[in-house]
Scaffold this motif. Structure first.
Motif: not given
Length: 362
Positions: A44, A47-48, A51-52, A147
């Motif tokens: 997680d 992945k953050d 995000n863009d 992602k």
């Protein structure tokens, strides 16, 4: 029957190589007492960070548009129930004429129209169209889900779990509907047939070129399709080359088309492209020892091979056959080697059992 894990429909640069080894070097511990220790088993946080980043190589369907079909996100409903409850027909999509003047009669022939109205033919068409819709909804969901930072195991589990839900897999009747073959998620210069075995720790990186290849099967009819993706636009031209070559192969295939000539058409389009990596220009080459193939009931490779380079193969496509047109582009030498541990297995086809049917045709 085990199949080597580096040989199928990926679309990437360079030759096939062995399975990548995870970096097992431990990171130094932080000396700041208040800083949380990073959990390397949880994707997680990774992945953050990304995000863009936009996925390249595909036309991303938004989640809102995705749900217009009646499906949820994450997907949870069987495609068959969605279409039956709304009294909808499965999409037909694009129709192409068979090549050559002598095939023109097939569009007007009453005899050919009568064959297409027979129960056996309708079961085949509906099975493939339903499987194609399952594949479409599964890959569009995956394209929203994937992602950088995810493990390849997470990605494959999502695709295979989603496909099983949407196709209505029943453990008590495993041959009726389910996967077509194990999900491939080959990276970079691994051309194809890589899928993570238990314990695999490889994660998707932002600059990776990934080839997602999976199949859906209903009543023995297999839909075999793949897409290439990356989060870095440096791979755009290579992905364009492969897509254009694939589309050309689909355009020229059909009844009486000669396999060697199809390969020549694919090669001409593929090798008209160039790519730039690190300031150096590379010609795109077809990987000459990877091919498309015919597909039979419960049999992903049914005997005929569709080359992606020009050859003297005069074998023709015949009426009633099903083919996967697969193209492989490379900035390397245009040849793959089989390496790494095996991750794909197939049961030997049982020719004695009849085709089972689990749906009525209206």
């Amino acid at each position: 029957m085990p199949l080597p894990n580096k040989k199928k429909k990926g679309k990437g640069k360079g030759k096939g190589k062995g399975k990548q080894k995870p970096n097992n070097k431990s990171k130094p511990k932080s000396k700041k007492p208040k800083q949380k220790k990073k959990n390397n088993n949880n994707s997680d946080e990774k992945k953050d960070e990304y995000n863009d980043l936009d996925m390249q190589g595909i036309n991303l369907v938004s989640v809102d548009d995705y749900k217009l079909s009646g499906q949820t996100y994450p997907p949870s409903l069987t495609v068959k129930n969605i279409f039956e409850s709304n009294q909808k027909q499965y999409p037909i999509n694009e129709l192409l004429r068979h090549p050559g003047d002598k095939n023109k009669y097939r569009w007007e022939s009453d005899e050919k129209k009568a064959i297409e109205n027979e129960l056996k033919w309708q079961i085949k068409l509906q099975s493939m169209r339903e499987a194609a819709e399952v594949h479409r909804q599964t890959r569009q969901a995956a394209q929203n889900y994937i992602k950088p930072g995810m493990s390849m195991t997470e990605i494959c589990n999502f695709i295979e779990g989603t496909s099983s839900k949407l196709v209505g897999f029943d453990m008590s009747k495993p041959k009726l509907r389910g996967w077509g073959f194990p999900t491939g998620c080959s990276l970079n210069d691994c051309a194809a047939h890589y899928t993570p075995n238990p314990g695999d720790k490889i994660r998707l990186k932002p600059k990776d070129l990934c080839k997602i290849d999976f199949g859906v099967q209903i009543n023995g009819y297999i839909i075999d399709s793949a897409f290439s993706m990356s989060f870095d636009p440096m791979h755009d031209e290579l992905m364009k080359a492969v897509k254009a070559a694939t589309n050309r192969g689909v355009e020229v295939m059909g009844i009486d088309a000669r396999l060697g000539e199809i390969g020549g058409e694919i090669q001409e389009v593929m090798e008209s492209f160039e790519c730039v990596y690190d300031g150096k220009t590379y010609p795109v080459k077809c990987i000459r020892n990877l091919n498309g193939h015919s597909i039979g009931p419960w049999e992903i490779h049914a005997g005929k091979t569709v080359p992606i380079v020009k050859s003297n193969d005069q074998t023709k496509m015949e009426e009633g056959e099903l083919f996967a047109i697969e193209t492989f582009g490379s900035t390397g030498k245009g040849f793959v080697d089989q390496m790494g541990e095996c991750s794909h297995f197939a049961l030997i086809k049982d020719h004695d059992k009849p085709i089972m049917v689990d749906q009525k045709v209206q």
